[in-house]
Design an enzyme around this catalytic site. Structure first.
Site, PDB file in Angstrom:
ATOM      1  N   GLU A 141      -3.953  41.815 -47.535  1.00 27.33           N
ATOM      2  CA  GLU A 141      -3.964  41.715 -48.990  1.00 27.33           C
ATOM      3  C   GLU A 141      -3.777  43.068 -49.667  1.00 27.33           C
ATOM      4  O   GLU A 141      -3.568  43.139 -50.876  1.00 27.33           O
ATOM      5  CB  GLU A 141      -5.279  41.070 -49.461  1.00 27.33           C
ATOM      6  CG  GLU A 141      -6.528  41.912 -49.255  1.00 27.33           C
ATOM      7  CD  GLU A 141      -7.097  41.829 -47.855  1.00 27.33           C
ATOM      8  OE1 GLU A 141      -8.236  42.315 -47.664  1.00 27.33           O
ATOM      9  OE2 GLU A 141      -6.418  41.294 -46.953  1.00 27.33           O
ATOM     10  N   SER A 201      -8.936  45.525 -36.433  1.00 28.31           N
ATOM     11  CA  SER A 201     -10.054  46.259 -35.843  1.00 28.31           C
ATOM     12  C   SER A 201     -10.708  45.442 -34.726  1.00 28.31           C
ATOM     13  O   SER A 201     -10.576  44.216 -34.659  1.00 28.31           O
ATOM     14  CB  SER A 201     -11.091  46.579 -36.917  1.00 28.31           C
ATOM     15  OG  SER A 201     -11.738  45.392 -37.356  1.00 28.31           O
ATOM     16  N   PHE A 247      -2.946  46.114 -42.582  1.00 29.30           N
ATOM     17  CA  PHE A 247      -2.308  46.858 -43.660  1.00 29.30           C
ATOM     18  C   PHE A 247      -1.437  48.003 -43.173  1.00 29.30           C
ATOM     19  O   PHE A 247      -0.534  48.448 -43.880  1.00 29.30           O
ATOM     20  CB  PHE A 247      -3.366  47.408 -44.632  1.00 29.30           C
ATOM     21  CG  PHE A 247      -4.160  48.584 -44.093  1.00 29.30           C
ATOM     22  CD1 PHE A 247      -3.642  49.872 -44.120  1.00 29.30           C
ATOM     23  CD2 PHE A 247      -5.421  48.399 -43.553  1.00 29.30           C
ATOM     24  CE1 PHE A 247      -4.369  50.946 -43.624  1.00 29.30           C
ATOM     25  CE2 PHE A 247      -6.155  49.467 -43.048  1.00 29.30           C
ATOM     26  CZ  PHE A 247      -5.621  50.749 -43.087  1.00 29.30           C
ATOM     27  N   GLU A 253     -13.786  54.553 -34.130  1.00 29.33           N
ATOM     28  CA  GLU A 253     -12.394  54.630 -34.558  1.00 29.33           C
ATOM     29  C   GLU A 253     -12.364  55.077 -36.016  1.00 29.33           C
ATOM     30  O   GLU A 253     -12.882  54.389 -36.898  1.00 29.33           O
ATOM     31  CB  GLU A 253     -11.700  53.269 -34.411  1.00 29.33           C
ATOM     32  CG  GLU A 253     -10.229  53.329 -34.785  1.00 29.33           C
ATOM     33  CD  GLU A 253      -9.532  51.985 -34.683  1.00 29.33           C
ATOM     34  OE1 GLU A 253      -8.330  51.977 -34.399  1.00 29.33           O
ATOM     35  OE2 GLU A 253     -10.199  50.948 -34.892  1.00 29.33           O
ATOM     36  N   LYS A 256      -0.515  35.276 -42.478  1.00 31.83           N
ATOM     37  CA  LYS A 256      -1.477  35.791 -43.455  1.00 31.83           C
ATOM     38  C   LYS A 256      -1.442  37.314 -43.362  1.00 31.83           C
ATOM     39  O   LYS A 256      -2.067  37.910 -42.501  1.00 31.83           O
ATOM     40  CB  LYS A 256      -2.893  35.276 -43.165  1.00 31.83           C
ATOM     41  CG  LYS A 256      -3.825  35.189 -44.398  1.00 31.83           C
ATOM     42  CD  LYS A 256      -4.085  36.479 -45.121  1.00 31.83           C
ATOM     43  CE  LYS A 256      -5.045  37.377 -44.375  1.00 31.83           C
ATOM     44  NZ  LYS A 256      -5.351  38.644 -45.187  1.00 31.83           N
ATOM     45  N   CYS A 271      -3.002  52.257 -34.794  1.00 32.76           N
ATOM     46  CA  CYS A 271      -3.849  52.055 -33.623  1.00 32.76           C
ATOM     47  C   CYS A 271      -3.355  52.827 -32.415  1.00 32.76           C
ATOM     48  O   CYS A 271      -4.072  52.939 -31.423  1.00 32.76           O
ATOM     49  CB  CYS A 271      -3.954  50.566 -33.298  1.00 32.76           C
ATOM     50  SG  CYS A 271      -2.395  49.825 -32.760  1.00 32.76           S
TER      51      CYS A 271
END
Length: 498
Positions: free
Chosen positions: A176, A226, A149, A382, A173, A281
């Protein structure tokens, strides 16, 4: 309410699952759209379209592919403000940050435009008498990407432009949580002349992800997300015989030596820790202050942090926007309160923050934690939000050990005026991307992006030369054309290079 659909075989396809995910405006907290979640059959349809398109696209000329990509680059440039607006509306980052995301993604499109040079191959003549050897790279077939995202346009553009430039077809993909930007990227690719089926998008959740990982016609999978999910992606994809590159999480350290320009270091720590609300990240989440720099450096960071302008991403005055969801905001805030309980000093507390007129938005102020114990959750995990930890080290040796003991190795940076110390650091530190007086060392498009340790699962990084290697497979061709004067004859001996 608007529904964001799939993109299969060059056109929008309505979902049939009856399952939808909410898409929020993080600045208001209101659900403004919904996204259709794919069924297994819909994923299969996207893969079937990609497989059929590969028959012609994989054999198409480099000239044809690059012509489409050059046109695509023009359209992205013309629509960059529109794409950035979609990112801001669904992710929440400020518009200038979203524009930067689009620009960095376009770097990979530009790399893909030069694929003719990258796929030249190699030739050795006369390796033996009248024998030539050539090495070439060919596409894999149908490949897939699963993207996060936090960069809904840039990370997909890390993947599919290079993959299709190499002759593959692609199934994406996207997240969402903010799916509109990638859908618009597919529309513009079609407008640029990309044949139907070369790029497909399936929206969805774990159902779509698992079908991608299991599908026998998908040859390779790229992932950014992640660490726990990256591990899952790698194991599941490899189990089904696929090539995989899975980029995981990070805990990026910024080492500040006593000779550093502390004003520069403080400015860059603010930029790297709180830009994009810390949801990246490559964010700096730990500053390692060496020697007696800590107190002064923390004071300078705190002064700057308190003056940051936080508000809706579409407000030009805003420097930082909201977080992606209410749940994520609350989780990030919990690290600040637990850090205090676990021995850290809370210098700036961003919890409980709200924006006038946007009280229901997913806003969180910035937090600065000093003298954070290495056992605290805020250091060990994280956070993926606007929380910066400061730890102290007496010496360079203590600092480098602290960084190298981290289970992550995505990016790191050193701030110093000492060239010898910088050179030593870049060789000794165990991380995939290193900055010297650069806090977020994200490589340009023609160098590859990726970390070490628990930040990468798979052998190859994304984009750059590694990306081209990932989306192609090598073939070596050995050729002899007999001279008309050769006598021929039978020789059962082992061939030798003579």
């Amino acid at each position: 309410m608007k529904t964001i659909t799939h993109w299969i075989d060059g056109k929008p396809v309505e979902g049939t699952s009856g399952r939808f995910g909410p898409v929020y405006n993080p600045a208001t907290g209101a659900q403004e759209k919904q996204v259709a979640f794919a069924t297994v059959d819909e994923v299969d349809a996207a893969v079937a379209s990609a497989k059929a398109a590969f028959e012609s696209w994989g054999e198409s000329s480099l000239a044809k592919r690059t012509a489409v990509l050059f046109k695509y680059r023009e359209l992205l440039d013309a629509h960059r403000d529109e794409i950035a607006g979609l990112i801001t509306a669904e992710h929440g980052k400020v518009h200038s940050d979203a524009l930067g995301e689009v620009a960095r993604g376009m770097e990979i499109v530009e790399l893909a435009c030069g694929i003719s040079v990258q796929l030249k191959g190699e030739l050795s003549t006369q390796v033996s008498t009248r024998v030539d050897v050539a090495s070439i790279r060919q596409p894999l077939g149908v490949v897939a990407g699963i993207t996060p995202f936090n960069f809904p346009a840039m990370v997909p553009m890390w993947m599919f432009p290079l993959a299709i430039a190499c002759g593959n077809t692609f199934v994406l993909k996207p997240s969402e949580k903010d799916p509109s930007a990638s859908f618009r990227l597919a529309e513009l690719a079609s407008e640029a002349g990309l044949p139907d089926g070369v790029l497909n998008i399936v929206q969805g959740d774990k159902t779509a992800v698992d079908r991608i990982l299991e599908h026998p016609d998908i040859e390779a999978v790229s992932f950014v997300g992640s660490t726990p999910i990256a591990k899952y992606i790698q194991l599941k994809a490899v189990e089904h015989g696929k090539r995989v590159q899975a980029l995981g999480g990070a805990k990026n350290h910024m080492l500040v030596l006593p000779d550093a320009d502390l004003d520069l270091a403080a400015d860059q720590a603010i930029n790297a820790a709180y830009g994009s609300a810390g949801e990246r990240c490559m964010a700096v989440s730990v500053v390692v202050a060496v020697g007696d720099t800590g107190d002064e450096l923390v004071g300078k960071i705190a002064e700057r942090a308190k003056n940051l302008r936080i508000g809706p991403g579409n407000d030009p005055a805003s420097e930082m926007g909201p977080l992606i969801t209410r749940e994520h905001r609350d989780k990030v805030a919990s690290y600040v309160s637990s850090a205090a309980e676990q021995g850290a000093e809370v210098v700036v507390d961003g919890t409980g923050f709200s924006v006038d007129g946007h009280e229901d938005g997913f806003f969180l102020g910035v937090s600065l934690l000093d003298r954070v114990p290495l056992t605290a959750d805020a250091y060990r995990e994280e956070i993926f939000g606007p929380v910066l930890c400061v730890v102290r080290a007496e010496t360079y040796e203590e600092a480098i050990k602290l960084i190298n003991d981290s289970r992550w190795g995505n990016g790191t940076a050193i701030f110093t005026r000492d060239g010898g110390a910088a050179r030593r650091f870049q060789l000794e530190v165990k991380a995939g991307m290193v900055g010297v007086n650069v806090p977020i060392p994200v490589p340009v498009g023609y160098h590859s992006f990726g970390g070490w340790k628990d930040s990468l699962f798979g052998d190859l990084h994304v984009y750059g030369n590694d990306g081209i290697a990932f989306y192609t497979q090598g073939k070596v061709i050995t050729t002899r054309w007999p001279d008309p004067a050769d006598a021929g004859g039978i020789n059962l001996g082992f061939p030798s290079n003579s």
